[in-house]
Design a protein around this motif. Structure first.
Motif, short mmCIF file in Angstrom:
data_model
loop_
_atom_site.label_atom_id
_atom_site.label_comp_id
_atom_site.label_asym_id
_atom_site.label_seq_id
_atom_site.Cartn_x
_atom_site.Cartn_y
_atom_site.Cartn_z
N ASP A 67 -8.32 3.72 6.41
CA ASP A 67 -8.42 2.45 5.71
C ASP A 67 -7.00 1.58 6.29
O ASP A 67 -6.84 0.71 5.80
CB ASP A 67 -8.20 2.74 4.26
N ALA A 68 -6.64 2.11 7.22
CA ALA A 68 -5.06 1.64 7.64
C ALA A 68 -5.42 0.07 8.19
O ALA A 68 -4.50 -0.58 7.84
CB ALA A 68 -4.53 2.41 8.88
N THR B 169 6.31 3.07 0.05
CA THR B 169 5.34 1.95 -0.03
C THR B 169 5.57 1.16 1.15
O THR B 169 6.82 0.49 1.08
CB THR B 169 5.53 1.48 -1.29
N GLU C 17 -0.62 5.91 7.86
CA GLU C 17 -0.87 7.00 7.09
C GLU C 17 0.55 7.64 6.67
O GLU C 17 0.90 7.90 5.62
CB GLU C 17 -1.95 8.03 7.37
N ASP D 108 -7.07 -2.10 7.20
CA ASP D 108 -7.15 -3.18 5.97
C ASP D 108 -6.06 -3.56 5.53
O ASP D 108 -5.79 -4.76 4.86
CB ASP D 108 -7.83 -2.35 4.95
N TYR D 109 -4.76 -2.88 5.90
CA TYR D 109 -3.22 -3.45 5.38
C TYR D 109 -2.78 -4.06 6.67
O TYR D 109 -1.71 -4.46 6.49
CB TYR D 109 -2.75 -2.08 5.02
N SER E 246 3.38 5.44 4.73
CA SER E 246 3.00 5.15 3.42
C SER E 246 2.95 6.40 2.53
O SER E 246 2.78 6.27 1.60
CB SER E 246 1.70 4.50 3.37
N GLY F 236 1.00 -1.25 0.06
CA GLY F 236 -0.05 -0.05 0.10
C GLY F 236 0.75 1.16 0.00
O GLY F 236 1.81 1.15 0.56
N ARG F 237 0.46 2.19 -0.44
CA ARG F 237 0.77 3.76 -0.67
C ARG F 237 0.00 4.59 -0.54
O ARG F 237 -1.17 4.59 -0.70
CB ARG F 237 1.74 3.84 -2.17
N ASP F 238 0.46 5.56 0.20
CA ASP F 238 -0.56 6.79 0.23
C ASP F 238 -1.94 6.25 1.13
O ASP F 238 -3.03 6.55 0.68
CB ASP F 238 -1.00 7.59 -0.91
N ILE F 239 -1.81 5.62 2.05
CA ILE F 239 -2.80 4.67 2.79
C ILE F 239 -3.61 5.83 3.90
O ILE F 239 -2.79 6.49 4.45
CB ILE F 239 -2.55 3.60 3.42
N LYS F 240 -4.90 6.06 3.67
CA LYS F 240 -5.54 6.92 4.47
C LYS F 240 -5.65 6.21 6.05
O LYS F 240 -6.02 5.15 6.07
CB LYS F 240 -6.84 7.27 4.16
#
Length: 219
Positions: free
Chosen positions: A81-82, A173, A166, A84-85, A169, A74-78
């Motif tokens: 939504d964190a 990445t 956040e 989820d990763y 990322s 993941g990149r530029d993860i809000k």
């Protein structure tokens, strides 16, 4: 890769600095206004039970931490939504050659040498995310030679896990198997050759992980 083998297959360790205000204060540091991090090599992993090597001339401190294991790229993860990763968690120690770190800080140099020795990231087994629904409610503790040295909870973090993901990322990445070390509570201190170092992770009063190491002099 099997996510349970993150310590063998993960590509990086991202370690958050000064994420517990009392720890920052005990070392005479200001509490940060934004997250900051440093990188550790994956060659610093050592599995429990194992041995922590103390390099010649180094004053080595224990720092118990909750590790976050990333489950997908993941990149530029809000922040929203964190999770989820997040595949899961692991109990970790961020060993630090404190005298080398202090020297580097005084000269404005990176901390890599102080944090990157072989065996400087003792690590426990993978804990699935479902086992810790609220990672801000985890208890972490360390005993050295039978004496409790650190005993704190992740609800005292300055920046919580979604904010950390956040922030990181947005710079680099995050990849499957990466580990984020989320900071340590107060009580850090030295270990010596011959010490037995035991750490534990508890959730809702249930112990989910315990790691044990013997400190030895590095040849």
């Amino acid at each position: 890769m099997s996510i349970r083998s993150f310590a063998q297959a993960g590509r990086k360790i991202v370690a958050i600095g000064r994420n517990f205000s009392e720890h920052a204060k005990e070392l005479g540091n200001a509490v940060p206004k934004a997250p900051f991090f440093f990188l550790k090599p994956t060659s610093s992993y050592v599995l429990s039970p194992g041995k922590i090597e103390i390099p010649r001339g180094c004053i080595v401190h224990h720092e118990v931490e909750l590790g976050v294991v990333i489950g997908k790229k993941g990149r530029d993860i809000k922040a929203a939504d964190a999770f989820d990763y997040v595949a899961g968690y692991a109990l970790a120690l961020d060993m630090t050659a404190r005298n080398l770190q202090d020297e580097a800080r005084a000269k404005g140099l990176p901390w890599s040498a102080a944090k990157g020795f072989d065996t400087f990231t003792p690590i426990g087994e993978f804990i699935p995310a479902a086992s810790i629904p609220d990672p801000q409610s985890v208890r972490l503790w360390v005993k050295v030679a039978g004496q409790v040295k650190q005993d704190g909870a992740t609800d005292a973090m300055v920046f919580q896990i979604p904010q950390l993901i956040e922030h990181i990322s947005g710079i680099m990445t995050l990849e499957e198997g990466d580990l984020i070390l989320t900071g340590t509570p107060k009580g850090v201190g030295p270990i010596a050759a011959g010490d037995r170092v035991v750490a534990g992770l508890e959730y809702k009063s249930k112990e989910l992980s315990r790691i044990e190491f013997e400190a030895i002099a590095r040849n």
